[in-house]
Structure formats: structure tokens, C-alpha cells
Design an enzyme around this catalytic site. Structure first.
Site, PDB file in Angstrom:
ATOM      1  N   ARG A 264       0.840  -1.197   0.000  1.00 53.82           N
ATOM      2  CA  ARG A 264       0.000   0.000   0.000  1.00 53.82           C
ATOM      3  C   ARG A 264       0.878   1.251   0.000  1.00 53.82           C
ATOM      4  O   ARG A 264       1.822   1.348   0.777  1.00 53.82           O
ATOM      5  CB  ARG A 264      -0.921   0.006   1.228  1.00 53.82           C
ATOM      6  CG  ARG A 264      -1.838  -1.218   1.260  1.00 53.82           C
ATOM      7  CD  ARG A 264      -2.810  -1.201   2.402  1.00 53.82           C
ATOM      8  NE  ARG A 264      -3.582  -2.448   2.420  1.00 53.82           N
ATOM      9  CZ  ARG A 264      -4.544  -2.728   3.296  1.00 53.82           C
ATOM     10  NH1 ARG A 264      -4.853  -1.845   4.231  1.00 53.82           N
ATOM     11  NH2 ARG A 264      -5.186  -3.881   3.233  1.00 53.82           N
ATOM     12  N   ARG A 279       1.704   1.319  10.180  1.00 55.45           N
ATOM     13  CA  ARG A 279       1.288   1.744   8.836  1.00 55.45           C
ATOM     14  C   ARG A 279       2.503   1.748   7.923  1.00 55.45           C
ATOM     15  O   ARG A 279       3.234   2.730   7.843  1.00 55.45           O
ATOM     16  CB  ARG A 279       0.648   3.130   8.900  1.00 55.45           C
ATOM     17  CG  ARG A 279      -0.208   3.482   7.690  1.00 55.45           C
ATOM     18  CD  ARG A 279      -0.805   4.872   7.828  1.00 55.45           C
ATOM     19  NE  ARG A 279      -1.704   4.977   8.946  1.00 55.45           N
ATOM     20  CZ  ARG A 279      -2.991   4.646   8.925  1.00 55.45           C
ATOM     21  NH1 ARG A 279      -3.532   4.201   7.806  1.00 55.45           N
ATOM     22  NH2 ARG A 279      -3.751   4.773   9.996  1.00 55.45           N
ATOM     23  N   GLU A 351      -6.685  -0.857  15.439  1.00 55.08           N
ATOM     24  CA  GLU A 351      -7.350  -1.821  14.554  1.00 55.08           C
ATOM     25  C   GLU A 351      -6.392  -2.934  14.144  1.00 55.08           C
ATOM     26  O   GLU A 351      -5.250  -2.670  13.746  1.00 55.08           O
ATOM     27  CB  GLU A 351      -7.859  -1.111  13.298  1.00 55.08           C
ATOM     28  CG  GLU A 351      -8.509  -2.047  12.284  1.00 55.08           C
ATOM     29  CD  GLU A 351      -8.566  -1.454  10.891  1.00 55.08           C
ATOM     30  OE1 GLU A 351      -8.513  -2.233   9.930  1.00 55.08           O
ATOM     31  OE2 GLU A 351      -8.637  -0.213  10.762  1.00 55.08           O
ATOM     32  N   SER A 354     -10.526  -5.738  10.076  1.00 55.77           N
ATOM     33  CA  SER A 354     -11.752  -5.078   9.649  1.00 55.77           C
ATOM     34  C   SER A 354     -12.570  -6.107   8.887  1.00 55.77           C
ATOM     35  O   SER A 354     -12.116  -6.642   7.875  1.00 55.77           O
ATOM     36  CB  SER A 354     -11.419  -3.880   8.753  1.00 55.77           C
ATOM     37  OG  SER A 354     -12.558  -3.094   8.524  1.00 55.77           O
ATOM     38  N   ARG A 393       0.695  -6.327  12.899  1.00 52.71           N
ATOM     39  CA  ARG A 393       0.041  -5.705  14.050  1.00 52.71           C
ATOM     40  C   ARG A 393      -0.146  -6.708  15.191  1.00 52.71           C
ATOM     41  O   ARG A 393      -0.117  -6.318  16.364  1.00 52.71           O
ATOM     42  CB  ARG A 393      -1.288  -5.084  13.626  1.00 52.71           C
ATOM     43  CG  ARG A 393      -1.104  -3.900  12.686  1.00 52.71           C
ATOM     44  CD  ARG A 393      -2.366  -3.100  12.489  1.00 52.71           C
ATOM     45  NE  ARG A 393      -2.120  -1.947  11.614  1.00 52.71           N
ATOM     46  CZ  ARG A 393      -2.947  -0.923  11.452  1.00 52.71           C
ATOM     47  NH1 ARG A 393      -4.102  -0.900  12.127  1.00 52.71           N
ATOM     48  NH2 ARG A 393      -2.655   0.078  10.651  1.00 52.71           N
TER      49      ARG A 393
END
Length: 430
Positions: A264, A279, A351, A354, A393
Site C-alpha cells: 500500500r 502503517r 485496529e 476489519s 500488528r
């Protein structure tokens, strides 16, 4: 992608429901309505000309001489007219399709309205565990990993730039152990493990909603391929342009899990989480993807959340579940639950998964249908996906929750068999 006919027939409802998402698509909806009216007009004109063609063709058999020649000229004009109308229709439908691709999904009726994350609703019954207590001030994973000599951000920046990382020794081993642990667990829960390409074509990105909306967030190669941002793209498109339940095709429901790297650009996250593993441009994830009937999809979403929580429960990591409001959901989602794990070093929930249902939004783009029974008309499937889990994570959560005052990390019992029985990560010997 939304259904054109339904949008045109329910334009006011579409506007009202999308307004709860904060979606600024009024111009697109107005253009879609105008183009749909033009499309209908062209179809009526074309059908009228085709009817005249058939009538004139039938008359040709009874005519001779000049009358037949005159009618032949009329038929030529009708044929040219139909061809011109068909060309206009193709152009109008392409324009409609382009605009529909930029319209987000409608929120499910059970989604709470809200402008942003402040409108999200915590689900207390789904929370697990409690915040760990420490006799010292807990550190963040970056400090822990660097002190152990097992995380190296400086050399990663030398190799690739910002938002990359290098893992060594037992932390590198833990990253891969978590992947195998997640896959084994989800296989136990009925998911079929799949390895699929990490490079996909434009049609695959469009099928799951990454294109055209999120072009800037993607990495594109010189060959025209895209690096996947999640295995959702590859796995969902496995059945693009297929009818599930037909001969040689599996039938719904289908449950897949897939390990992959994810890429990403994080184009819209300037200044956010620039330090550490939260991130980054490249990370690993195990993704869960489901294909369901419209009648079963909402119950499947609740089960998907349970499936995504299970690894965290086995690892003993405190977490909570939050139902996202309409203004905080992703572009293609009709309903989303976020699972947030507790990170004591940051003193915050973050988070880690999701889980979303998309209704037939992705299936209409990718033309994924199922046949309810032999001889029945195919219907669009409902697609769902969720992280099961984001591996980096999860690693962060293990480091921060398992930290000891001497800087070592006690590993959860569930992961120790995947680490050769290792109970604790200690500083790397130089």
C-alpha cells in the site's frame, strides 16, 4: 457497484442513504439519472426501428420491381438507423458504468448513522480479556525490537525508504509462525487455504472496488499489473465472470483463507504512524473471504467476526469490537466491524482486523453469480472479507503485551509450538 435500475427508481432514497456516509456524489447521481433516461429513449427507438425492419422484411416477399427496390432502400435506412442507435447506446452505457464505479455502497439498514469514527458503536458483549498491568512503564514495540537487536528500521530505510522494516532472529521467526498459526486455525474452522498471485490485472482491482477510486493508493508495475493491497483482491476475483453451483464450479457458501504480502502506498496518510509497524508500505496478512447467498450474508458477517477474533483469544490478547457508523466505513462496504487490540506501549486500542459485508456490490462489478437450484436463474452472490489477522500488528501486540522489565518478551502459549517451544524472546547475541 450499485444496480442502475434500482438507483434510478429510488433516487431520493439513494441520495439520503449516501448522505449519511458523507459521500459527495450528487453530481454523479444526477448525471446517472439523465443518462439512464437517454438510455431508455435509445432502447425504445431501437426497438421501434427493429419492429419496422421485421415488418418491411415480411412485405418484401410480396413485392416486385420498383416497389421492392423502394422498400429495399427503406430497409437500408432502417438498418443504418439501428446501427447508429446501438453505437449511441454502447457509449451511453459506458458513461453510466464509469459514473457508477465512483458511487460508494449503500449502508445496511443496521448500520448506525454518523459522520466519522466518533459515531462508531462499541460492542461490549464481544470484548475479550483485560488490560495487562505492569510494574514499570511499558514501551512501544519499536523501542523493544531495537533494544533486542531484532527490529531494524534504519537499515530498512537504507534499502527502501520510509515505512519499511527489517526483522531478524526470533522476531522474523515469530512473523512467519503467526502466519502458519492463523492458517491452521482457520482451516479448523472450515476455510480452504489458497495461495494466489500477488500481481493482478486492472479488471481484478476494479472487481473489488480498488479502481478507479483508489488508484493513488496502489503500486502499479510497468507491465500494467498492480501489487495487491490485500489477498481479498486475488481471492474474490477467483470467481469473476463465473456462476457458482454450475457444473465444474463449487456452490455457495464458500470460505477461503489466504496468506499474502500486502502493498500500500499510504498516499493519504502523510504524517500518520510514520514510526514502527502500524502503517507500512509492505506487510503480511491472512485474509478471510466468503461467498454467500443474500439471505445468509448478514449471519455470515457475525460469524466472520467470531472467526477473526479467535486467534486473538487463543493468544490471550485483550481486544474489543466496534461497529462502524456510516461515515467511517470503506467505499465498498455495506456493514463493517473493526476488531481493535490493546497496545500498552501506545496506551491505545488499534485496529487489527476489519470485517465487512459488501452485499452484491463487488459481485456486480466482477459478475460473480450463483445458481440457487438446477434450472433456476442465476443471482448475484454476496461477498464478505476480513483480516484473520494482520500479522505485523499481531506481532506488535505480542511484543507490547508480553514485555518484561528486562526488555525480554514472554510469548503466548498458543504460539510456542510454532516457535519450536520457545517461551521468551531475548536480546540477540552479537
Amino acid at each position: 457497484m450499485l444496480d442502475l435500475r434500482w438507483v434510478v427508481q429510488n433516487l431520493d432514497e439513494v441520495r439520503a442513504r449516501l448522505s449519511t456516509r458523507g459521500a459527495n456524489v450528487g453530481a454523479e447521481l444526477a448525471q446517472i439519472a439523465e443518462l439512464a433516461a437517454e438510455r431508455k429513449k435509445l432502447i425504445v427507438e431501437s426497438e421501434g426501428m427493429r419492429a419496422s425492419q421485421k415488418k418491411s422484411s415480411d412485405e418484401m416477399r410480396t413485392l416486385k420491381g420498383e416497389a421492392q427496390a423502394a422498400l429495399r432502400a427503406t430497409l437500408k435506412g432502417l438498418s443504418d438507423g439501428v446501427k447508429l442507435l446501438d453505437e449511441k447506446l454502447v457509449l451511453v452505457e459506458a458513461q453510466i458504468g464509469d459514473r457508477l464505479l465512483n458511487v460508494p455502497n449503500l449502508p445496511h439498514a443496521s448500520v448506525p448513522p454518523g459522520p466519522d469514527a466518533t459515531g462508531n458503536v462499541e460492542q461490549p458483549a464481544r470484548a475479550f480479556g483485560a488490560k495487562p498491568s505492569f510494574t514499570f512503564k511499558p514501551k512501544e514495540h519499536t523501542d523493544l525490537g531495537e533494544a533486542l537487536g531484532l527490529l531494524d528500521f534504519e537499515r530498512a530505510a537504507k534499502l527502501s525508504g520510509a515505512r519499511f522494516w527489517v526483522a531478524k532472529g526470533d522476531i522474523a521467526r515469530l512473523e512467519l509462525a503467526l502466519a502458519r498459526f492463523f492458517l491452521d486455525l482457520h482451516r479448523e474452522r472450515g476455510y480452504l487455504e489458497v495461495l494466489a498471485p500477488y500481481l493482478v490485472n486492472e479488471a481484478s482491482m476494479r472487481g473489488t472496488g480498488q479502481l478507479p477510486k483508489f488508484e493513488e493508493d496502489l503500486f502499479k508495475t510497468t507491465s500494467g499489473h498492480y501489487l495487491i493491497p490485500t489477498a481479498e483482491v486475488s481471492i474474490t476475483n477467483l470467481h469473476r465472470d463465473e456462476i457458482l453451483g454450475d457444473p465444474n464450479n463449487p456452490s455457495v457458501p464458500l470460505k477461503y483463507c489466504s496468506f499474502s504480502p500486502c502493498f500500500r502506498s499510504e498516499a493519504g496518510s502523510a504524517g500518520k504512524d510514520t514510526k514502527g509497524l502500524i502503517r507500512v508500505h509492505q506487510f503480511h496478512k491472512v485474509e478471510l473471504v466468503r461467498f454467500e447467498t443474500p439471505e445468509s450474508s448478514q449471519a455470515a458477517l457475525e460469524q466472520l467476526v467470531d472467526d477473526a477474533q479467535e486467534p486473538l483469544k487463543r493468544l490471550g490478547l485483550h481486544h474489543r469490537v466496534v461497529l462502524l457508523c456510516s461515515g467511517d466505513m470503506g467505499f465498498g462496504s455495506e456493514k463493517t466491524y473493526d476488531i481493535e487490540v490493546w497496545l500498552p506501549g501506545q496506551n491505545a486500542f488499534r485496529e487489527i482486523s476489519s470485517c465487512s459485508s459488501f452485499g452484491d456490490f463487488q459481485a456486480r462489478r466482477a459478475q460473480i453469480r450463483f445458481r440457487p437450484a438446477l434450472g433456476e436463474k442465476p443471482r448475484l452472490v454476496h461477498t464478505l472479507n476480513g483480516s484473520g489477522l494482520a500479522i505485523g500488528r499481531t506481532l506488535v501486540a505480542i511484543l507490547e503485551n508480553g514485555q518484561q522489565e528486562d526488555g525480554s518478551i514472554v510469548l503466548p502459549e498458543a504460539i510456542r509450538p510454532y516457535m519450536g517451544g520457545l517461551e521468551k524472546i531475548v536480546a540477540r547475541k552479537t
